[in-house]
Design a protein around this motif. Structure first.
Motif, PDB file in Angstrom:
ATOM      1  N   GLY A 153       0.786  -1.233   0.000  1.00 33.00           N
ATOM      2  CA  GLY A 153       0.000   0.000   0.000  1.00 33.00           C
ATOM      3  C   GLY A 153       0.813   1.275   0.000  1.00 33.00           C
ATOM      4  N   LYS A 156       4.315   3.559  -5.174  1.00 30.21           N
ATOM      5  CA  LYS A 156       3.564   4.305  -6.183  1.00 30.21           C
ATOM      6  C   LYS A 156       4.181   4.099  -7.549  1.00 30.21           C
ATOM      7  CE  LYS A 156       2.631   7.375  -2.522  1.00 30.21           C
ATOM      8  NZ  LYS A 156       3.732   6.914  -1.648  1.00 30.21           N
ATOM      9  N   PRO A 162      -5.305   7.744 -18.187  1.00 26.86           N
ATOM     10  CA  PRO A 162      -6.065   6.644 -17.589  1.00 26.86           C
ATOM     11  C   PRO A 162      -6.416   5.534 -18.579  1.00 26.86           C
ATOM     12  CG  PRO A 162      -7.088   8.762 -17.058  1.00 26.86           C
ATOM     13  CD  PRO A 162      -5.965   9.047 -17.989  1.00 26.86           C
ATOM     14  N   THR A 182      -0.217   1.674  -5.471  1.00 29.13           N
ATOM     15  CA  THR A 182      -1.066   2.706  -6.053  1.00 29.13           C
ATOM     16  C   THR A 182      -0.543   3.034  -7.443  1.00 29.13           C
ATOM     17  OG1 THR A 182      -1.327   3.625  -3.848  1.00 29.13           O
ATOM     18  CG2 THR A 182      -2.032   5.006  -5.686  1.00 29.13           C
ATOM     19  N   ILE A 183      -1.437   2.943  -8.434  1.00 28.73           N
ATOM     20  CA  ILE A 183      -1.034   3.299  -9.793  1.00 28.73           C
ATOM     21  C   ILE A 183      -1.502   4.720 -10.049  1.00 28.73           C
ATOM     22  CG2 ILE A 183      -1.421   2.803 -12.233  1.00 28.73           C
ATOM     23  CD1 ILE A 183      -1.376  -0.154 -11.463  1.00 28.73           C
ATOM     24  N   VAL A 184      -0.556   5.602 -10.332  1.00 25.16           N
ATOM     25  CA  VAL A 184      -0.869   7.023 -10.459  1.00 25.16           C
ATOM     26  C   VAL A 184      -0.813   7.418 -11.931  1.00 25.16           C
ATOM     27  CG1 VAL A 184      -0.247   9.334  -9.704  1.00 25.16           C
ATOM     28  CG2 VAL A 184       0.199   7.389  -8.211  1.00 25.16           C
ATOM     29  N   THR A 185      -1.945   7.890 -12.459  1.00 26.23           N
ATOM     30  CA  THR A 185      -1.963   8.279 -13.873  1.00 26.23           C
ATOM     31  C   THR A 185      -1.453   9.701 -14.033  1.00 26.23           C
ATOM     32  OG1 THR A 185      -4.256   8.963 -13.672  1.00 26.23           O
ATOM     33  CG2 THR A 185      -3.864   6.740 -14.470  1.00 26.23           C
ATOM     34  N   HIS A 186      -0.956   9.999 -15.220  1.00 31.08           N
ATOM     35  CA  HIS A 186      -0.376  11.305 -15.539  1.00 31.08           C
ATOM     36  C   HIS A 186      -0.895  11.777 -16.890  1.00 31.08           C
ATOM     37  CE1 HIS A 186       2.327   9.931 -12.378  1.00 31.08           C
ATOM     38  NE2 HIS A 186       2.712  11.186 -12.236  1.00 31.08           N
ATOM     39  N   ASN A 195       8.116  13.153 -11.686  1.00 28.53           N
ATOM     40  CA  ASN A 195       7.732  12.532 -10.424  1.00 28.53           C
ATOM     41  C   ASN A 195       8.582  11.297 -10.101  1.00 28.53           C
ATOM     42  OD1 ASN A 195       5.862  14.425  -9.671  1.00 28.53           O
ATOM     43  ND2 ASN A 195       4.166  13.395 -10.693  1.00 28.53           N
ATOM     44  N   SER A 200       8.628  11.140  -6.007  1.00 29.70           N
ATOM     45  CA  SER A 200       7.213  10.974  -5.699  1.00 29.70           C
ATOM     46  C   SER A 200       6.722   9.595  -6.136  1.00 29.70           C
ATOM     47  CB  SER A 200       6.381  12.037  -6.411  1.00 29.70           C
ATOM     48  OG  SER A 200       6.766  13.316  -6.011  1.00 29.70           O
ATOM     49  N   LEU A 201       7.364   9.061  -7.159  1.00 30.53           N
ATOM     50  CA  LEU A 201       6.983   7.743  -7.652  1.00 30.53           C
ATOM     51  C   LEU A 201       8.158   6.789  -7.465  1.00 30.53           C
ATOM     52  CD1 LEU A 201       5.443   8.762 -11.095  1.00 30.53           C
ATOM     53  CD2 LEU A 201       4.154   7.962  -9.117  1.00 30.53           C
TER      54      LEU A 201
ATOM     55  N   PRO B 183      -9.154  13.748 -16.113  1.00 34.53           N
ATOM     56  CA  PRO B 183      -7.747  13.335 -16.164  1.00 34.53           C
ATOM     57  C   PRO B 183      -7.469  12.000 -15.477  1.00 34.53           C
ATOM     58  CG  PRO B 183      -8.030  15.272 -14.735  1.00 34.53           C
ATOM     59  CD  PRO B 183      -9.329  15.038 -15.443  1.00 34.53           C
ATOM     60  N   PHE B 184      -8.362  11.512 -14.636  1.00 31.08           N
ATOM     61  CA  PHE B 184      -8.074  10.252 -13.944  1.00 31.08           C
ATOM     62  C   PHE B 184      -8.968   9.090 -14.366  1.00 31.08           C
ATOM     63  CE2 PHE B 184      -5.856  13.372 -11.662  1.00 31.08           C
ATOM     64  CZ  PHE B 184      -4.690  12.727 -11.280  1.00 31.08           C
ATOM     65  N   ARG B 448      -3.804  13.976  -8.065  1.00 32.56           N
ATOM     66  CA  ARG B 448      -2.641  13.098  -8.076  1.00 32.56           C
ATOM     67  C   ARG B 448      -1.962  13.101  -6.701  1.00 32.56           C
ATOM     68  NH1 ARG B 448      -0.165  14.939 -12.632  1.00 32.56           N
ATOM     69  NH2 ARG B 448      -1.706  13.725 -13.763  1.00 32.56           N
ATOM     70  N   LEU B 451      -3.982  10.955  -4.496  1.00 34.52           N
ATOM     71  CA  LEU B 451      -3.810   9.557  -4.871  1.00 34.52           C
ATOM     72  C   LEU B 451      -2.506   9.024  -4.267  1.00 34.52           C
ATOM     73  CD1 LEU B 451      -5.292   7.528  -6.698  1.00 34.52           C
ATOM     74  CD2 LEU B 451      -3.872   8.288  -8.588  1.00 34.52           C
ATOM     75  N   MET B 452      -1.475   9.862  -4.318  1.00 34.69           N
ATOM     76  CA  MET B 452      -0.176   9.436  -3.815  1.00 34.69           C
ATOM     77  C   MET B 452      -0.128   9.375  -2.296  1.00 34.69           C
ATOM     78  SD  MET B 452       2.467  11.382  -6.273  1.00 34.69           S
ATOM     79  CE  MET B 452       2.833  10.783  -7.917  1.00 34.69           C
ATOM     80  N   ASN B 454      -2.685   8.563  -0.424  1.00 32.03           N
ATOM     81  CA  ASN B 454      -3.836   7.767   0.024  1.00 32.03           C
ATOM     82  C   ASN B 454      -4.897   8.643   0.700  1.00 32.03           C
ATOM     83  OD1 ASN B 454      -2.823   5.345  -0.929  1.00 32.03           O
ATOM     84  ND2 ASN B 454      -1.593   5.034   0.921  1.00 32.03           N
TER      85      ASN B 454
END
Lengths: 325, 495
Positions: A153, A156, A162, A182-186, A195, A200-201, B183-184, B448, B451-452, B454
């Motif tokens: 959890g 990232k 998406p 967590t999958i973070v879209t850009h 990132n 951040s990732l 965007p998400f 974002r 999301l990062m 949580n």
């Protein structure tokens, strides 16, 4: 007509600076129209635009026709598809495609979508790779999975838009590895790369061209690839398959045309692209751009495309990515 | 040493000289036409750079940007209409100077301060690009969100006594920015089944609509543009004037440098901040709005600094600091030049050629700025209907050229009606435009960030850059509320 086309072929070959021998060879190919327009949704200078403009330099002598690239932007490719779908099926207008038009068709349900056009040939695959910043402890898919399992959890992973194929790839990877991340879209490769660089990732997925600058500067490392075989440029980056994750991402670049194309047009494309891919000058260019030549005939590409559509549909359904209507 | 030689070579290479001079000339003309922004002026050239050598193409685009930032002040001073968004701050005192019969002086100040600003920006560009490649890295998603909030707060508090209207205007802008794919989740929002709206409403259309077209609507109902007094010539500032405006030029340059380096809103924010700060630090704040030369010097220095310093994030990281640098980025990518730290080692000829070209362009601005006054004056003295028709044609051509689609013209016309309404009810435009520009970045970096983290909202205060910028934003808004409360209390006391 024959005389005119062959003359053109000779001129085109001469302009391209090819030997007389190849010009003589070009004489036996007669393409039904003089000028072929390749439509792209990409802006001038965008990835698809650049590749099409480069490829037509080699297609012109190989196919004995003049080529023009037209940028029809807007609607995530919807306008470009509409233009091609409404063009005569005489070999004069094609769409330089990536998988994005399939996503657009499935998500936005425009009047003209992926079923209004017909696949012609596949040309390249864009290898999708996993990259990390230089001081990251991760070195392989095994490391990624171990790290994600040790810290559930908190990891990232960065990906593109998406509905992109990259997002789909990471979701599939996450499921197959059975990890909680967590999958973070850009919005695109650029902001994702930042990132990754600023921590951040934990990792990002993308195409080599998107981060070539940082890669050559040693700021980021490629640690894994979603291809069938390892990439010659990154001999140390193992494939997902090698490390027990059975998946290959096939982000393609191909040519799509209006429905009902005559067989001789399709044959001319099959022969022309095959020949262009063998040109040493073109090879030099696409190797530098990290593209994998992955030619498919009309028949193979049609089957391939149908499977891509099925997979995308299933992915959108599973992750609840739908259009608003 | 070698790099210096490349830069020097750029100063004498005929192709680069032609690109620098041609770019500046085209830029001044484009900038001088109300509604034609520097980015449109550059976008119109972009297709022509295809066939050029990369350095020449990039120099041409950059020189156009430099010229356009000065050109914008010409109609601002002469006909009370900013030629570019960044020149909107110049209107306040530039036009007031014109009314006092000081148009030539105002143009001279604009030109000289622009050149000084440009050279300062260029110095920043040369010195900071490589080190700053690292600064862009500090901007995490919470920091980007805070940057957007700070930008909107600064702009909203520029309108004294109209904070609520300014914030409402910003919210309308943010609402416009929600059109398009989410965007998400990828869900289509407010697209009404139109594929044209999937990518959202391009903010350039909103800008053209609310600024240029709504201005043309309003102008159509008014008797005629004021004619500039004949034979206005540029009067370069003398020693006495220079002594008065140099602090303003310095303030404008520093603010412009900072705004250019920070990716975001670009020259317009810089100009207004420069105007505000110049007034705050001035010994004669009461003269502002009545033709204070400092009110021209500050913003004009600032927007020309941005024309160069906005290239810093563009070259070092591929993040354009303004609309215009976004076009320039397109010009770089067109030639396969990927921005990043290695651009300097792999393509020094382009980078140092660009530096040299920008030096030429900034220096060329003085003679060209003086020379082009006559044709520019001729242009703005033409009968208004003809000129308006010409501007409509130019605007529509420019809009159409973006997507080759008449739908965009419709969007801009609707935006113009919105702008007309806002102007009628005295809502400021700038917050709306900024909201439209920043909306997408604000929303996506906000989501974002969550999301990062949580869904932990404390991420916006634990990130030091984000916390700092949000704090400054609060100070701006609180300061504005405090000031208007103070003013109204004093007014009541006086009554």
């Amino acid at each position: 007509m024959f005389v005119r086309a062959s003359k053109l072929a000779i001129i085109a070959s001469a302009v391209a600076g090819l030997a007389v021998a190849s010009a003589a060879h070009a004489q036996d190919i007669k393409y039904p129209v003089d000028t072929v327009t390749l439509v792209t949704h990409s802006s001038p200078g965008g990835g698809t635009d650049v590749y099409l403009r480069e490829m037509v330099k080699f297609l012109a002598p190989a196919m004995g026709a003049e080529f023009a690239v037209e940028n029809v932007r807007g609607g995530s490719g919807a306008k470009a598809i509409a233009k091609v779908a409404n063009s005569p099926a005489d070999g004069s207008v094609f769409y330089g495609s990536t998988p994005s038009y399939i996503n657009m068709s499935l998500l936005s349900k425009p009047e003209f979508g992926h079923d209004s056009v017909e696949p012609v040939v596949r040309v390249f695959l864009d290898p999708q790779v996993i990259y990390v910043r230089k001081d990251s402890p991760l070195k392989s898919f095994t490391d990624i999975v171990a790290s994600a399992k040790a810290n559930p959890g908190t990891q990232k992973w960065g990906t593109g838009t998406p509905a992109s194929l990259e997002r789909q790839a990471l979701e599939e990877f996450k499921t197959k590895a059975g990890v909680d991340v967590t999958i973070v879209t850009h919005d695109g490769g650029g902001d994702m790369m930042i990132n990754v660089l600023n921590g951040s990732l934990d990792l990002g997925i993308g195409e080599i061209q998107e981060f070539r600058g940082q890669l050559d500067a040693g700021e980021i490392r490629v640690i894994g690839v979603f291809t069938d075989e390892r990439l010659p440029d990154f001999p140390d980056a193992k494939t997902a398959k090698e490390e027990g994750i059975d998946m290959v991402v096939k982000k393609f670049r191909g040519i799509v045309g209006p429905k009902g194309l005559p067989p001789e047009v399709i044959q001319a494309w099959e022969a022309g692209v095959t020949k262009a891919l063998l040109d040493p000058e073109f090879q030099k260019w696409y190797k530098n751009a990290s593209l994998i030549p992955a030619f498919m005939t009309h028949e193979e590409f049609t089957t391939f495309m149908a499977s891509v559509v099925r997979e995308q549909e299933a992915f959108f359904k599973e992750y609840n990515i739908t259009s608003a209507d | 040493m070698e790099t210096l030689l490349i830069s020097l070579n750029a100063l004498i290479s005929p192709a680069l000289l032609a690109a620098a001079f041609g770019g500046v000339l085209w830029g001044i003309v484009g900038g001088a036409l109300p509604g034609i922004s520097p980015s449109i002026t550059m976008a119109l050239l972009l297709p022509f750079t295809y066939g050029m050598d990369p350095t020449t193409g990039v120099v041409l685009l950059a020189a156009t940007y430099v010229g356009a930032e000065y050109g914008g002040s010409i109609p601002a001073i002469l006909i009370n209409t900013p030629g570019t968004n960044a020149a909107a701050a110049t209107v306040l005192d530039g036009y007031a100077m014109n009314q006092r019969g000081l148009a030539g002086e105002a143009l001279g100040i604009s030109l000289v301060c622009g050149v000084i600003g440009g050279l300062f920006g260029l110095a920043l560009l040369v010195g900071l690009t490589q080190p700053l490649a690292k600064l862009a890295l500090l901007f995490t998603p919470p920091a980007y969100f805070a940057l957007g909030i700070l930008g909107i707060s600064v702009i909203a508090t520029l309108n004294e006594g109209a904070l609520v209207k300014a914030l409402m205007s910003a919210v309308i802008g943010l609402m416009i920015a929600t059109v398009g794919s989410d965007p998400f989740s990828g869900v289509n929002r407010f697209t009404f089944g139109r594929p044209e709206l999937l990518d959202g409403i391009p903010y350039i259309l909103i800008m053209i609509g609310v600024y240029a077209l709504s201005e043309l609507y309003i102008q159509a109902g008014e008797p005629g543009w004021e004619k500039p007094k004949k034979f206005v010539t540029v009067k370069l500032p003398g020693w006495v004037m220079w002594k008065r405006i140099w602090p303003a030029t310095a303030i404008g340059s520093v603010i412009g440098g900072f705004e250019g380096i920070t990716p975001g809103a670009g020259g317009t924010v810089a100009s207004f901040m420069a105007y505000n700060e110049t007034r705050r630090w001035s010994k004669h704040p009461e003269e502002f709005g009545k033709g204070a030369p400092e009110g021209v010097a500050g913003p004009e220095a600032a927007n020309n600094v941005v024309a160069c310093s906005a290239l810093i994030p563009t070259l070092s990281f591929g993040i354009p600091g303004s609309n215009s640098t976004a076009i320039l980025l397109g010009g770089l990518l067109l030639h396969g030049l990927v921005p990043g730290p290695l651009l300097f080692t792999q393509h020094p000829e382009v980078i140092y050629g660009l530096f040299g070209g920008l030096l030429t362009a900034n220096l060329a601005m003085i003679p060209l700025g003086i020379l082009i006054m006559t044709p520019c004056l001729w242009l703005v003295t033409q009968p208004k209907p003809l000129l308006s028709a010409g501007i409509y044609a130019l605007i529509f051509t420019g809009i159409f050229s973006i997507h080759n689609d008449a739908f965009d013209i419709g969007l801009a016309l609707v935006a113009a009606i919105l702008g007309y309404g806002l102007k009628y009810f005295k809502f400021p435009f700038l917050p709306l435009v900024l909201g439209t520009i920043l909306g997408y970045m604000l929303e996506s970096s906000f989501r974002r960030a969550l999301l990062m983290s949580n869904n932990d909202y404390s991420t916006f205060v634990t990130d030091p850059i984000a916390a700092g910028m949000l704090g400054v934003a609060c100070l701006f808004v609180a300061g504005s509320i405090g000031r208007s409360w103070w003013v109204s209390r004093r007014q009541r006391a006086a009554a």
